[in-house]
Design an enzyme around this catalytic site. Structure first.
Site, PDB file in Angstrom:
ATOM      1  CE1 TYR A  60      -4.160   1.619   0.434  1.00 55.06           C
ATOM      2  CE2 TYR A  60      -3.399   2.567   2.606  1.00 55.06           C
ATOM      3  CZ  TYR A  60      -4.100   2.471   1.452  1.00 55.06           C
ATOM      4  OH  TYR A  60      -5.195   3.548   1.416  1.00 55.06           O
TER       5      TYR A  60
ATOM      6  NE  ARG B  14      -6.656  12.155  -5.534  1.00 49.76           N
ATOM      7  CZ  ARG B  14      -6.644  11.216  -4.684  1.00 49.76           C
ATOM      8  NH1 ARG B  14      -5.683  10.094  -4.920  1.00 49.76           N
ATOM      9  NH2 ARG B  14      -7.709  11.027  -3.818  1.00 49.76           N
TER      10      ARG B  14
ATOM     11  CE  LYS C 157      -7.011   3.038  -1.357  1.00 53.98           C
ATOM     12  NZ  LYS C 157      -7.146   3.910  -0.227  1.00 53.98           N
TER      13      LYS C 157
ATOM     14  CD  GLU D 170      -9.339   4.306  -3.394  1.00 54.58           C
ATOM     15  OE1 GLU D 170     -10.182   3.750  -2.691  1.00 54.58           O
ATOM     16  OE2 GLU D 170      -8.760   5.313  -2.775  1.00 54.58           O
ATOM     17  CG  ASP D 171      -6.561   7.171  -5.679  1.00 53.35           C
ATOM     18  OD1 ASP D 171      -7.395   7.513  -4.739  1.00 53.35           O
ATOM     19  OD2 ASP D 171      -5.358   6.769  -5.658  1.00 53.35           O
TER      20      ASP D 171
ATOM     21  CG  ASP E 202     -11.105   4.616   0.092  1.00 51.29           C
ATOM     22  OD1 ASP E 202     -11.644   4.791   1.266  1.00 51.29           O
ATOM     23  OD2 ASP E 202      -9.991   4.318  -0.231  1.00 51.29           O
ATOM     24  CG  ASP E 203      -9.972   8.824  -2.921  1.00 52.26           C
ATOM     25  OD1 ASP E 203      -8.951   8.628  -2.414  1.00 52.26           O
ATOM     26  OD2 ASP E 203     -10.033   8.347  -3.999  1.00 52.26           O
TER      27      ASP E 203
ATOM     28  CG  ASN F 103      -1.380   8.978   1.330  1.00 54.52           C
ATOM     29  OD1 ASN F 103      -0.633   8.897   2.113  1.00 54.52           O
ATOM     30  ND2 ASN F 103      -2.446   8.592   1.311  1.00 54.52           N
TER      31      ASN F 103
END
Ligand SMILES: NC(=O)C1=CN([C@@H]2O[C@H](COP(=O)(O)OP(=O)(O)OC[C@H]3O[C@@H](n4cnc5c(N)ncnc54)[C@H](OP(=O)(O)O)[C@@H]3O)[C@@H](O)[C@H]2O)C=CC1
Ligand SMILES: CC(=O)C(=O)O
Ligand SMILES: [Mg+2]
Length: 591
Positions: free
Chosen positions: A139, A192, A210, A282-283, A305-306, A447
């Site tokens: 991760y 992203r 994930k 996600e992202d 999630d973000d 991150n």
């Protein structure tokens, strides 16, 4: 009748156990979701028993040298393995020793991915038993580097790729996936990836990573997890020119073309897997993320999630931190650097919790929270030009150009970094925050480590050891003036595995903000006095399976309370039920 229902088995009510859960195998497809609609054309799936050479090449069943003598006889393995028989524990010891020998994190990552492709249960055993050591490998931060180099380290495909080439055929593509009973999908379009920007198709490392946490930390069966990358092109010039790039070599599709492919995907998922499959976005870049969440939030079981997972984990950290910094949530002033998915998502959940606690309207509690974006403090005079998700945060104030000015003007008690830009919490900024707070709460969420707004060392040194600090990617403990400071990891990995498990075990069909609050509450409760003594506002990841079970139970309880749970009757003891459903990576015996 009552006594039959409550018949005790091994001290547990039968209602607390999943009738179809297999010992250590995780929750089965209890809802019969894999046949979706009646008019849908079905593929005639056949299954054969793996044996001999193919059994050794099947990562779901392969045990390597741990196949017993009896199994070697009955599964045609004689001679295909050297004579020694070892335990899973010995395999684990050997693998950890070899992983520890690698100096380069990416080599560790590749060794772990290779293990996942070779022996799935051993991969999860390692990850669960050594979670604090291996989380930074599979991760953040290492997964970020893996995505950047995905084209050159790529060996075997992982997950499902849905590109513009598959337009009109997405349902068929889903049917190519070998597993039928999917419970959780993590999907990205790669625009992203962490704070690393547009990595196009190479973003696949994120859904894969994930979902390995869904299994290791949350106990969702690996075969019920589906990583997906939707490839609509990339605007990353370097990738477009890279001869090894694995994705579509074209600029990103936008507008209707983008929306149509996403819609086809969302429709196909529901058609193929039913109403209760969780789709975790996600992202995605924020210009799509908020729209997708709003668009599908009322028709599908979706979770971003973000925006939402991050909000829940940060709220938990802030609530836990109150024990150390004092006051109630509403007593604090929050300042964010970064007003995108993470920043505004967190801000909204904090404001919601404040509003619930104080009974003040949301419009009032939002006023305690300020955000800075790339153009400065978000204030009312900028309102017309702001993206929609920033507008609620445009409070009355004169314009302020940068973070330092905003810190001086707002005097926050809590400073949160969600900008994706490293080293933006400078010495001057941290010293200023520390000048008017006995114990400033500083969270550098971005991150991977290279994008963290500051390091743990900087936060502790520049605040003269007074900061309560947590970061999105892990930092080692740091000694300052003879005292050891242990930074916490404010990462949505604390939330999404347990959150998803809670949705799966209750058969929830929609996500509601109150479930995010329930997850947050369960996490904050897991912080012990011993953790607080070290300055920690999160419990250690070594307890994550217990933490996830507690989160799952709280989320499931909320799903039942809200009437969106379909698994009936409701198990009496949701915590025990959640635990009984969790996948265990211990080898199973073959007949
Ligand atoms: N710890 C965790 O669990 C999580 C961490 N994250 C991390 O948070 C970061 C941001 O993610 P996300 O919110 O999705 O990204 P977004 O792109 O949605 O938001 C980024 C925000 O930062 C602002 N920004 C960018 N550069 C600067 C700068 N130099 N000064 C001030 N503001 C700046 C942008 O401003 P503008 O709007 O003007 O462009 C935007 O508001 C990423 O690094 C990600 O890895 C995300 C989710 C979870
Ligand atoms: C942790 C996470 O989801 C992110 O950085 O995007
Ligand atoms: Mg993310």
């Amino acid at each position: 009748m009552e006594s039959t229902m409550k018949e005790m088995r091994g001290g547990e009510s039968v209602l607390d156990m999943d009738p179809k859960s297999t010992v250590g195998g995780g929750v089965e497809d209890v809802y019969g979701e894999d046949c979706a609609t009646e008019d849908q054309l079905l593929t005639p799936w056949t299954y054969s028993v793996a044996s001999g050479y193919s059994l050794l090449r099947d990562p779901h069943h392969n045990k390597g040298l741990a196949f017993t003598e009896t199994e070697r006889d009955s599964h045609y393995l004689r001679g295909l393995l050297p004579p020694t028989v070892v335990t899973q524990q010995l395999q684990e010891k050997k693998l950890m020793a070899s992983i520890r020998k690698y100096q380069v994190p990416l080599q560790k990552y590749m060794a772990m991915m290779e293990l996942q492709e070779r022996n799935e249960r051993l991969f999860y055993k390692l990850l669960i038993d050594n979670v604090e050591e291996l989380l930074p490998v599979v991760y953040t931060p290492t997964v970020g580097e893996a995505c950047q180099k995905y084209g050159s380290i790529f060996r075997r495909p992982q997950g499902l790729y849905i590109s513009l080439k598959e337009k009109g055929k997405v349902l068929d593509v889903l049917k190519n996936w070998p597993e039928r009973s999917i419970q959780v999908i993590v999907v990205t379009d790669g625009e992203r990836i962490l704070g690393l920007g547009d990595l196009g198709c190479q973003g696949m490392g994120i859904p894969v990573g994930k979902l390995s946490l869904y299994t290791a930390l949350g106990g969702v069966r690996p075969s019920a997890c589906l990583p997906v990358t939707v490839d609509v092109g990339t605007n990353n010039e370097a990738l477009l020119k890279d001869e090894f790039y694995i994705g579509l070599k074209q600029r990103r599709a936008t507008g209707q073309e983008y929306a149509d492919l996403l819609h086809e995907f969302m429709t196909a998922v529901k058609q193929n897997y039913g109403e209760k499959v969780l789709i975790q976005f996600e992202d995605f870049a924020n210009h799509n993320a908020f729209t997708l969440l709003a668009k599908y939030g009322t028709t599908h079981l979706v979770f971003n999630d973000d925006i939402q997972g991050t909000a829940s984990v940060v709220l938990a950290g802030v609530v836990a931190a109150l024990k150390l910094i004092g006051g109630t949530l509403a007593d604090h002033r929050f300042l964010f650097l970064g007003a995108g998915e993470a920043g505004t998502g967190i801000a909204e959940l904090i404001a919601l919790e404040m509003s619930k606690q104080t009974k003040a309207p949301l419009e009032e509690t939002r006023k305690k929270i300020w955000l800075v974006d790339s153009k400065g403090l978000i204030v009312s005079s900028r309102k017309d030009s702001l993206q929609h998700f920033k507008k609620p945060w445009a409070h009355e104030h004169e314009p302020v150009k940068n973070l330092l000015g905003a810190v001086q003007a707002i005097k926050p008690t809590v400073l949160i970094g969600s900008s994706g830009v490293g080293r933006t919490f400078t010495k001057e900024i941290i010293e200023t925050v520390a000048s008017f707070n006995e114990k400033p709460l500083i969270m550098a969420l971005s991150n991977p480590t290279s994008q963290s707004e500051c390091t743990a060392e900087e936060a502790y040194t520049w605040s003269q050891g007074r900061a309560i600090f947590a970061s999105g990617s892990p930092f080692d403990p740091f000694e300052y003036n003879g005292k050891l400071f242990v930074p916490g990891q404010a990462n949505n990995a604390y939330i999404f595995p347990g959150f998803g498990l809670g949705l799966v075990i209750s058969g929830a069909i929609r996500v509601h903000d109150d479930m995010l609050l329930a997850a947050s509450e369960a996490l904050a409760k897991q912080v012990s006095e011993e953790n607080y003594d070290k300055g920690l506002i999160y419990p250690p990841f070594s307890n994550i399976r217990k933490i996830s079970a507690n989160i799952a139970a709280n989320v499931a309880a909320k799903a039942y309370e809200l009437g969106v749970a379909t698994r009936l009757p409701r198990p009496v003891n949701l915590l025990k039920y959640a635990e009984s459903c969790m996948y265990s990576p211990v080898y199973r015996s073959f007949r």
